[in-house]
Design a protein around this motif. Structure first.
Motif, PDB file in Angstrom:
ATOM      1  N   TRP B  57      54.795  36.931   0.161  1.00 35.79           N
ATOM      2  CA  TRP B  57      54.118  37.891   1.251  1.00 35.79           C
ATOM      3  C   TRP B  57      55.113  39.148   0.482  1.00 35.79           C
ATOM      4  CZ3 TRP B  57      52.163  37.703   6.453  1.00 35.79           C
ATOM      5  CH2 TRP B  57      50.315  36.804   6.087  1.00 35.79           C
ATOM      6  N   ALA B  58      55.963  39.008   0.752  1.00 37.92           N
ATOM      7  CA  ALA B  58      56.507  40.717  -0.268  1.00 37.92           C
ATOM      8  C   ALA B  58      56.392  41.278  -1.536  1.00 37.92           C
ATOM      9  CB  ALA B  58      58.212  40.627   0.794  1.00 37.92           C
ATOM     10  N   LYS B  74      51.726  53.436   2.139  1.00 34.73           N
ATOM     11  CA  LYS B  74      52.138  54.614   2.459  1.00 34.73           C
ATOM     12  C   LYS B  74      52.029  55.195   4.035  1.00 34.73           C
ATOM     13  CE  LYS B  74      53.494  56.810  -1.785  1.00 34.73           C
ATOM     14  NZ  LYS B  74      53.803  58.085  -3.353  1.00 34.73           N
ATOM     15  N   LYS B  75      50.328  55.433   3.571  1.00 33.41           N
ATOM     16  CA  LYS B  75      49.045  55.616   4.632  1.00 33.41           C
ATOM     17  C   LYS B  75      49.519  54.558   5.872  1.00 33.41           C
ATOM     18  CE  LYS B  75      46.294  58.294   1.619  1.00 33.41           C
ATOM     19  NZ  LYS B  75      45.346  58.446   1.002  1.00 33.41           N
ATOM     20  N   ILE B  76      49.192  53.041   5.295  1.00 37.48           N
ATOM     21  CA  ILE B  76      49.379  52.190   6.518  1.00 37.48           C
ATOM     22  C   ILE B  76      50.877  51.816   7.189  1.00 37.48           C
ATOM     23  CG2 ILE B  76      49.197  49.809   6.845  1.00 37.48           C
ATOM     24  CD1 ILE B  76      46.812  50.979   6.326  1.00 37.48           C
ATOM     25  N   SER B  77      51.630  52.945   6.908  1.00 34.92           N
ATOM     26  CA  SER B  77      52.969  52.864   6.589  1.00 34.92           C
ATOM     27  C   SER B  77      53.086  53.759   7.553  1.00 34.92           C
ATOM     28  CB  SER B  77      54.039  52.713   5.993  1.00 34.92           C
ATOM     29  OG  SER B  77      55.407  53.099   6.176  1.00 34.92           O
ATOM     30  N   LEU B  82      55.813  52.763  10.566  1.00 32.90           N
ATOM     31  CA  LEU B  82      57.094  52.563  10.047  1.00 32.90           C
ATOM     32  C   LEU B  82      57.253  53.791   9.238  1.00 32.90           C
ATOM     33  CD1 LEU B  82      55.952  49.496   9.333  1.00 32.90           C
ATOM     34  CD2 LEU B  82      57.388  49.903  11.016  1.00 32.90           C
ATOM     35  N   GLY B  83      57.290  55.135   9.626  1.00 34.54           N
ATOM     36  CA  GLY B  83      57.386  56.292   8.774  1.00 34.54           C
ATOM     37  C   GLY B  83      56.649  56.918   7.786  1.00 34.54           C
ATOM     38  N   GLY B  84      55.777  55.566   7.301  1.00 30.86           N
ATOM     39  CA  GLY B  84      55.384  55.878   6.121  1.00 30.86           C
ATOM     40  C   GLY B  84      56.087  55.614   4.609  1.00 30.86           C
ATOM     41  N   TYR B  87      58.045  50.534   1.510  1.00 33.87           N
ATOM     42  CA  TYR B  87      58.569  49.036   1.071  1.00 33.87           C
ATOM     43  C   TYR B  87      59.216  48.484   2.765  1.00 33.87           C
ATOM     44  CZ  TYR B  87      59.816  51.605  -3.844  1.00 33.87           C
ATOM     45  OH  TYR B  87      59.178  51.789  -4.901  1.00 33.87           O
ATOM     46  N   ILE B  88      59.298  49.681   3.710  1.00 37.88           N
ATOM     47  CA  ILE B  88      60.034  48.848   5.123  1.00 37.88           C
ATOM     48  C   ILE B  88      58.383  47.964   5.429  1.00 37.88           C
ATOM     49  CG2 ILE B  88      60.049  49.598   7.528  1.00 37.88           C
ATOM     50  CD1 ILE B  88      61.577  51.958   6.533  1.00 37.88           C
ATOM     51  N   LEU B  89      57.035  48.705   5.161  1.00 39.34           N
ATOM     52  CA  LEU B  89      55.482  47.727   4.938  1.00 39.34           C
ATOM     53  C   LEU B  89      55.827  46.701   4.401  1.00 39.34           C
ATOM     54  CD1 LEU B  89      53.152  48.077   6.726  1.00 39.34           C
ATOM     55  CD2 LEU B  89      52.209  48.917   4.992  1.00 39.34           C
ATOM     56  N   ILE B  90      56.012  46.529   3.677  1.00 36.00           N
ATOM     57  CA  ILE B  90      56.464  45.307   2.131  1.00 36.00           C
ATOM     58  C   ILE B  90      57.437  44.342   3.526  1.00 36.00           C
ATOM     59  CG2 ILE B  90      57.143  44.809   0.337  1.00 36.00           C
ATOM     60  CD1 ILE B  90      55.491  47.017  -0.881  1.00 36.00           C
ATOM     61  N   LEU B  91      58.528  44.910   3.637  1.00 36.06           N
ATOM     62  CA  LEU B  91      59.496  44.599   4.345  1.00 36.06           C
ATOM     63  C   LEU B  91      58.766  43.586   5.886  1.00 36.06           C
ATOM     64  CD1 LEU B  91      62.162  42.695   3.786  1.00 36.06           C
ATOM     65  CD2 LEU B  91      62.743  44.819   5.155  1.00 36.06           C
ATOM     66  N   PHE B  92      57.806  44.546   6.497  1.00 33.04           N
ATOM     67  CA  PHE B  92      57.815  43.780   7.922  1.00 33.04           C
ATOM     68  C   PHE B  92      56.739  43.371   7.583  1.00 33.04           C
ATOM     69  CE2 PHE B  92      54.611  44.856  11.368  1.00 33.04           C
ATOM     70  CZ  PHE B  92      55.063  45.042  12.323  1.00 33.04           C
ATOM     71  N   THR B  93      55.824  43.861   6.491  1.00 35.18           N
ATOM     72  CA  THR B  93      54.580  42.137   6.068  1.00 35.18           C
ATOM     73  C   THR B  93      55.305  40.554   6.227  1.00 35.18           C
ATOM     74  OG1 THR B  93      52.880  43.737   5.567  1.00 35.18           O
ATOM     75  CG2 THR B  93      52.430  41.423   5.198  1.00 35.18           C
ATOM     76  N   GLY B  94      56.271  41.025   4.967  1.00 34.64           N
ATOM     77  CA  GLY B  94      57.442  39.889   4.416  1.00 34.64           C
ATOM     78  C   GLY B  94      57.447  38.249   5.769  1.00 34.64           C
ATOM     79  N   ILE B  95      58.214  39.154   7.175  1.00 32.22           N
ATOM     80  CA  ILE B  95      58.970  39.558   8.037  1.00 32.22           C
ATOM     81  C   ILE B  95      57.553  37.723   8.812  1.00 32.22           C
ATOM     82  CG2 ILE B  95      60.181  39.804  10.137  1.00 32.22           C
ATOM     83  CD1 ILE B  95      61.348  41.731   8.410  1.00 32.22           C
TER      84      ILE B  95
END
Lengths: 807, 118
Positions: B57-58, B74-77, B82-84, B87-95
């Motif tokens: 997924w990531a 960026k917007k969805i983050s 998740l602070g905009g 990469y955090i959103l990508i990691l979050f999605t993967g998790i």
């Protein structure tokens, strides 16, 4: 043990599935929402603008060229295909907005948001939004099947797009709220037009005025809310000769106002909705060509209310701003003419008190009982049972307020008489304007326009300029509809309509220009009764003074005027306040602020502090002055800016100046100036402590909020633009010039345009908000008006829509 | 060790294949299938499918998003607080995907144990 492990792991699996697949309170269903194959990551892209797409129902090929602004230039071989393509392309770029606006119009938001939208939905339904849309469709079926068939073509185009969508491709908002698009229908176009009518001409204060009248008496009421101010600079020039009008105003009956107490009223459109438009004649233009401009001031939203298109068929070629859901161009130009709209300030909504019989099946009218008809509004609510609201209809219109809604009277209610309920064919006006070749075509297109009442400005390559105030207007008796009326007296009904040809208008006036800015439509000499709430009195004077200031004007002058930040109301009050205020008690800090506003030249530019001081000062002054109207138990309204300032300067000792709270002391205007100033200084000090400074752009913080309750992630904040309400550059916090257009009537016309948004409705597209910075900076884009479907160097991509074969 | 690698690779391939036809829970279907067909031991039961789907997924998200300058990510983050940071959103999605896969793989393992013990 095995069983327990099996069962536990099963429960966990089901649990995680449920959590990721279900919308829990505000959060979207995260698994659906975030997975890369069908979630929002699929929206992380710009729109495709090349290739061939086959569309069911097209009869011929449609060529769509995109330019660098993502503006589609549509070339169809016939009109049916053109509107199909318009529907298709609007859906392609703006599907969620297109549909959401009609949900909002129809009072169907509970379907998406659940019970918290129920009150909104009930209001819209009781306002008769759905009823009005059905009347419009019925009217077209009967009198104009051609227009209806074009509306059907548009619907077919929208549906062709929806039908080929996979859930992966749904716009982000559907994924966020976990629902999916439904089929489009002609009724949705009618609903959209009702929505525009409500937004633009749905403002009135009749019930509030009734309360005010009872509270302060007639003499004071007339002082606070006069029919005409001491100055008028109307839309139609003062010297206009009305002698051609031979149908008199309705005779004044011996009618009595119903002095009820109304506690609350339904939500109204935002008072900052307004617009400017103007045109200069060839003689007054530097190049000899007439020039026309329009800038509608609406809520600054993303996706923007406007979608710019060029629409061309073998018979016409038109360019300008469209509204998702409506056919054709709304404010724009073709090879021959240009036009634009502003709100006409006319009272098109009146209220009648209705008395029912015991079981509310009949109501009193002309000393008899008349049958009530019932329209059951069945409101779907997400996750709950439907709510059924029975709305009673009289011959006046829907009884909005009754014992079931915002009123406690068992046997009476208030019915709304709104011209938008009468049905009509407003869409035809745009279809005809798009094809109009000259002044006569323009006038003939306007005759179909009932509501919302608009000032249609016009210029042609033939050299004519004109402005018609168009709508279907009741021929009212003097004072009719200002207050709540007795619905049982036939004399209170609208007796007749002003014949369309007698609607106020001006063609090629001597002064060499026409203009409108939501001010008084006409002066006292117009032979019909005119009354409205909230006449603009500042933008119009700045505009007209500008055009009277010299002989010739250029496109640059038009740009300068669009971006003019002169705060005329401050200019008319601040020097007076500074002069008359006793400054001896001011502290050092207050004196500093005093010096700041003294040094201000009354321009609301972004770096100035004067506008912020003015806002604070006038705001405090206004609420101190009209403290009488703060009674909690009834709906009231206080006077508008112009009359407020007039009273402060001319009736400084009037009883209203007194602050009710301070017993034993009688304040005058002079006292209020000082008290308000000190309070303003206090607020400004706090703002400075919190924000660092109170320069105008910082203070105002203009933003464009996403349509979904201003969802911050999809909105733009702190847009650096000057202006304010009552200023030609009418940009307040969240309202402003939602489309700026300047057209010079060369042959073919050359045009500039820009709006605060972008062509794409997808927050993942670079075209979502890419115009905003240039818009704020006062820049324009030249609109590439393509003469034919030949590819030019301005085209960045071409998509061909082809008829789907039947096999 | 090899079994872990085989399970890891097959889970990714199967998830990618199933995602063409099935909604987001294709990753759960894939992990369940491999957990039964290629059973693993101890912590690997959870962590192999977890990392398998996380990485799938990531990587997929990164490919889609980087091609568009992370505009929407960026917007969805920001939207999900998740602070905009994309990469955090990508990691979050993967998790999220990994968790769903890991949890159902544990269930798959229990099915295997249960059916063998019969």
């Amino acid at each position: 043990m095995k069983y327990i492990k099996l069962l536990t792991s099963f429960i966990f699996s089901v649990g995680i599935f449920y959590v990721l697949n279900t919308k829990l309170s505000e959060a979207p269903p995260l698994g659906k929402f975030l997975n890369p194959s069908s979630g929002i990551w699929q929206n992380e892209t710009d729109e495709s603008i090349t290739g061939e797409i086959s569309i069911t129902g097209l009869t011929d090929k449609v060529i769509v060229h995109y330019d660098e602004y993502m503006i589609p230039h549509v070339f169809a071989q016939n009109e049916q295909d053109l509107y199909k393509a318009q529907g298709y392309l609007t859906a392609k770029h703006r599907l969620w907005q297109l549909e959401f606006q009609t949900y909002a119009a129809a009072g169907r938001l509970s379907e998406i948001f659940g019970e918290r939208a129920l009150n909104y939905d009930r209001t819209e339904r009781r306002r008769g939004m759905g009823y009005g849309a059905e009347q419009a469709i019925a009217y077209m079926k009967k009198y104009d099947p051609e227009t209806l068939s074009f509306i059907q073509d548009y619907a077919d185009g929208v549906n062709a797009y929806i039908d080929q969508l996979n859930p992966d491709d749904y716009p982000v908002e559907y994924k966020l709220l976990d629902y999916k698009p439904e089929a489009w229908s002609p009724k949705k176009t009618a609903l959209l037009l009702m929505y525009m009518t409500k937004m633009l001409a749905g403002y009135e204060d009749d019930l509030e005025y009734t309360n005010v009248l009872r509270l302060v008496g007639k003499e004071n009421f007339d002082l606070l809310f006069p029919d005409f101010f001491d100055i008028t600079d109307p839309v139609i020039p003062k010297d206009t000769d009305w002698s051609f009008i031979d149908v008199p105003q309705t005779k004044l009956p011996d009618s009595q106002v119903v002095l009820d107490t109304i506690s609350v009223t339904i939500e109204k459109p935002h008072p900052d909705n307004g617009s400017n438009n103007w045109a200069v004649s060839g003689e007054k233009s530097v190049t000899g060509n007439p020039i026309l401009a329009n800038d509608p001031h609406l809520s600054l939203n993303l996706p923007s209310i406007w979608f710019v298109m060029q629409l061309s068929s073998p018979n016409h070629n038109v360019f300008g701003a469209t509204i998702p859901g409506a056919l054709g161009v709304i404010s724009g130009f073709n090879q021959h003419i240009a036009w634009g709209e502003t709100n006409a300030t006319r009272d098109v909504i009146d209220w009648y008190k209705i008395e029912f019989n015991d079981n509310r099946t009949q109501y009193k009218y002309d000393n008899q009982w008349k049958e009530v008809s019932i329209r059951v509004e069945d409101i779907k609510i997400k996750g709950q049972e439907n709510y059924k609201d029975s709305v009673l209809y009289t011959h006046h219109g829907p009884v909005v307020y009754d014992k079931n809604f915002k009123s406690e009277n068992q046997k009476s209610g208030y019915a709304m008489r709104w011209i938008a309920h009468d049905g009509g064919n407003n869409q035809k006006t745009f279809i005809q304007l798009n094809k109009a070749k000259n002044y006569n075509d323009y006038v003939s297109a306007l005759q179909y326009w009932n509501a919302p009442a608009q000032n249609f400005v016009f210029a042609s390559t033939e050299g004519d300029i004109a402005l018609w105030i168009q709508g279907k207007f009741a021929n009212k008796w003097e004072g009719q509809g200002k207050f709540l009326m007795d619905g049982s007296e036939p004399e209170n009904d609208w007796q007749s309509y002003i014949p369309q040809k007698f609607n106020a208008h001006t063609k090629n006036p001597d002064r060499g220009f026409v203009s409108s800015a939501n001010q008084h439509p006409v002066d006292e000499n117009y032979p019909y009764y005119i009354f409205n709430d909230g006449y603009e009195t500042y933008r119009n004077r700045v505009i007209n003074e500008f055009f009277n200031s010299k002989d010739k004007f250029s496109v640059q002058d038009f740009k300068d005027l669009h971006n003019n930040n002169l705060n005329l109301k401050a200019k008319e009050l601040v020097p007076y306040m500074l002069q008359h205020m006793d400054t001896s008690s001011l502290s050092t800090e207050e004196k500093e602020i005093y010096r700041e506003i003294q040094a201000w030249s009354f321009n609301n530019d972004i770096d100035e502090v004067g506008p912020s001081i003015w806002r604070q000062w006038y705001g405090k002054l206004y609420s101190m002055l009209w403290d009488e109207f703060e009674a909690q138990d009834m709906a009231l309204t206080s006077p508008y800016t112009y009359q407020t300032i007039y009273l402060l300067k001319n009736h400084g000792n009037h009883e209203f100046m007194d602050i009710v709270e301070t017993k034993g002391k009688t304040e005058t205007a002079k006292d209020l100036f000082l008290l308000a100033f000190k309070k303003a200084c206090q607020s400004l000090k706090e703002i400075k402590e919190q924000e660092g400074n109170y320069t105008w752009s910082n203070y105002k913080g203009t933003y464009a909020g996403h349509l979904l309750q201003g969802l911050p992630a999809f909105s733009r904040f702190d847009i650096p633009i000057g202006g304010d309400r009552n200023i030609v550059n009418a940009t307040s916090e969240d309202h402003g010039p939602s489309w700026r257009m300047i057209v010079e009537m060369t042959s073919p016309p050359t045009a500039l345009g820009i709006y605060p948004g972008g062509q794409s409705g997808n927050p993942g597209s670079q075209y979502y908000d890419n115009f905003i910075n240039d818009w704020a900076a006062g820049k324009y884009y030249s609109l590439n008006f393509l003469p034919s479907n030949e590819v030019t160097n301005t085209v960045i991509g071409t998509q061909t829509l082809t008829p789907a074969s039947n096999d | 060790m090899t079994k872990n690698i085989i399970n890891f690779i097959v889970t990714i391939l199967l998830a990618a294949l199933l995602s063409l036809f099935l909604p987001w829970w294709s990753v759960m279907t894939a992990a369940l299938t491999t957990s039964i067909c290629i059973p693993l031991k101890k912590v690997a039961v959870f962590f192999v499918p977890f990392f398998s789907i996380l990485i799938f997924w990531a990587t997929y998200c990164f490919m889609l998003s980087s091609a568009n300058d992370f505009t929407l990510a960026k917007k969805i983050s920001q939207l999900l607080q998740l602070g905009g940071n994309p990469y955090i959103l990508i990691l979050f999605t993967g998790i999220l995907g990994g968790l769903a896969a890991g949890v159902i793989a544990v269930f798959g393992k229990q099915i295997v144990i249960f059916s063998r013990s019969k």
